[in-house]
Design a protein around this motif. Structure first.
Motif, short mmCIF file in Angstrom:
data_model
loop_
_atom_site.label_atom_id
_atom_site.label_comp_id
_atom_site.label_asym_id
_atom_site.label_seq_id
_atom_site.Cartn_x
_atom_site.Cartn_y
_atom_site.Cartn_z
N CYS A 1 -1.32 9.06 7.08
CA CYS A 1 -2.37 8.11 6.72
C CYS A 1 -3.70 8.73 7.15
N ILE A 2 -4.47 9.19 6.19
CA ILE A 2 -5.76 9.81 6.48
C ILE A 2 -6.85 8.74 6.47
N ALA A 3 -6.75 7.83 5.52
CA ALA A 3 -7.67 6.70 5.39
C ALA A 3 -6.92 5.61 4.64
N ASP A 4 -7.50 4.40 4.60
CA ASP A 4 -6.81 3.29 3.93
C ASP A 4 -6.42 3.65 2.50
N GLU A 5 -7.29 4.33 1.79
CA GLU A 5 -7.01 4.68 0.40
C GLU A 5 -6.13 5.92 0.27
N LEU A 6 -5.88 6.62 1.37
CA LEU A 6 -5.04 7.81 1.36
C LEU A 6 -3.88 7.67 2.34
N CYS A 7 -3.17 6.57 2.23
CA CYS A 7 -2.03 6.33 3.11
C CYS A 7 -0.77 6.29 2.26
N LEU A 8 0.08 7.28 2.45
CA LEU A 8 1.29 7.38 1.64
C LEU A 8 2.38 6.40 2.06
N ALA A 9 2.11 5.65 3.13
CA ALA A 9 3.07 4.63 3.56
C ALA A 9 2.88 3.33 2.78
N GLY A 10 1.77 3.19 2.08
CA GLY A 10 1.51 1.97 1.31
C GLY A 10 0.49 1.10 2.01
N SER A 11 0.70 -0.20 1.94
CA SER A 11 -0.22 -1.19 2.51
C SER A 11 -0.32 -1.03 4.03
N PRO A 12 -1.33 -1.65 4.63
CA PRO A 12 -1.42 -1.61 6.10
C PRO A 12 -0.16 -2.15 6.79
N GLU A 13 0.46 -3.17 6.21
CA GLU A 13 1.70 -3.71 6.78
C GLU A 13 2.83 -2.68 6.71
N SER A 14 2.93 -2.00 5.58
CA SER A 14 3.95 -0.96 5.42
C SER A 14 3.67 0.22 6.34
N ALA A 15 2.39 0.56 6.50
CA ALA A 15 2.03 1.67 7.40
C ALA A 15 2.41 1.33 8.84
N ALA A 16 2.23 0.08 9.23
CA ALA A 16 2.61 -0.34 10.59
C ALA A 16 4.13 -0.24 10.78
N LEU A 17 4.89 -0.63 9.75
CA LEU A 17 6.35 -0.51 9.84
C LEU A 17 6.78 0.95 9.87
N THR A 18 6.08 1.80 9.11
CA THR A 18 6.38 3.23 9.13
C THR A 18 6.14 3.79 10.52
N SER A 19 5.01 3.43 11.11
CA SER A 19 4.70 3.87 12.47
C SER A 19 5.77 3.39 13.45
N ASP A 20 6.22 2.16 13.29
CA ASP A 20 7.27 1.62 14.14
C ASP A 20 8.58 2.41 13.96
N SER A 21 8.91 2.77 12.72
CA SER A 21 10.14 3.54 12.47
C SER A 21 10.04 4.93 13.09
N VAL A 22 8.86 5.55 13.01
CA VAL A 22 8.67 6.87 13.63
C VAL A 22 8.82 6.74 15.15
N ALA A 23 8.26 5.69 15.74
CA ALA A 23 8.43 5.47 17.18
C ALA A 23 9.90 5.26 17.51
N ARG A 24 10.62 4.52 16.68
CA ARG A 24 12.06 4.30 16.87
C ARG A 24 12.81 5.64 16.79
N MET A 25 12.37 6.51 15.86
CA MET A 25 13.00 7.83 15.72
C MET A 25 12.86 8.62 17.03
#
Length: 163
Positions: free
Chosen positions: A86-110
């Motif tokens: 996620c470089i910026a809101d418009e350049l986040c390959l995780a999707g929406s801010p909610e999806s980006a937060a879940l992605t970050s959580d999954s990476v932390a879980r990893m």
């Protein structure tokens, strides 16, 4: 097809070390069905198992226990390839801010999961310290390759920018 990795794993899933997978359902480079097949192969059948293609759950993230060894599959509904960037809101390959937060959580879980797997491996090595049959053949090589792959993911993960 003859050399399909999931098919080969399904032949003897018990020798494969635990695997952590994180995949975006909107990945156009590497379809998420491959991670679904691998998750299912860990139970002995790439076609049927705990992971389902095109599930209608409507959730941004699905977390699936692939086997009894601790393997996990995290599917992100809005994630694209390289979804951890996620470089910026418009350049986040995780999707929406909610999806980006879940992605970050999954990476932390990893990262937590990797530590758990490593502690389990060290405990096993301590228990088998006097056993000369422990070597880098068969499942031992697979375990080391899994650890190497996870380490590469960790290195890659530390070089990305997240929100």
């Amino acid at each position: 097809q003859r050399n399909s990795f999931p098919d080969r794993i399904a032949e003897n899933p018990g020798v494969v070390p635990p695997v952590f997978m994180l995949h975006g359902k909107n990945d156009t480079l590497l379809p998420y069905r491959q991670s679904v097949r691998l998750c299912n192969a860990l139970t002995g059948n790439p076609q049927f198992g705990p992971a389902v293609l095109n599930s209608e759950q409507g959730e941004l993230r699905e977390v699936i226990a692939c086997d009894t060894q601790g393997s996990e599959l995290h599917l992100l509904a809005e994630g694209k390839h390289a979804l951890d960037m996620c470089i910026a809101d418009e350049l986040c390959l995780a999707g929406s801010p909610e999806s980006a937060a879940l992605t970050s959580d999954s990476v932390a879980r990893m990262l937590e999961w990797t530590n758990e797997v490593e502690l389990n491996r060290l405990s096993l090595n301590d228990a088998m310290q006097d056993d000369d049959s422990l070597s880098l053949s068969g499942g031992g090589i697979a375990a080391w390759l899994s650890l190497l792959f996870t380490s590469l993911l960790l290195i890659r993960g530390r070089t990305t920018v997240t929100r």
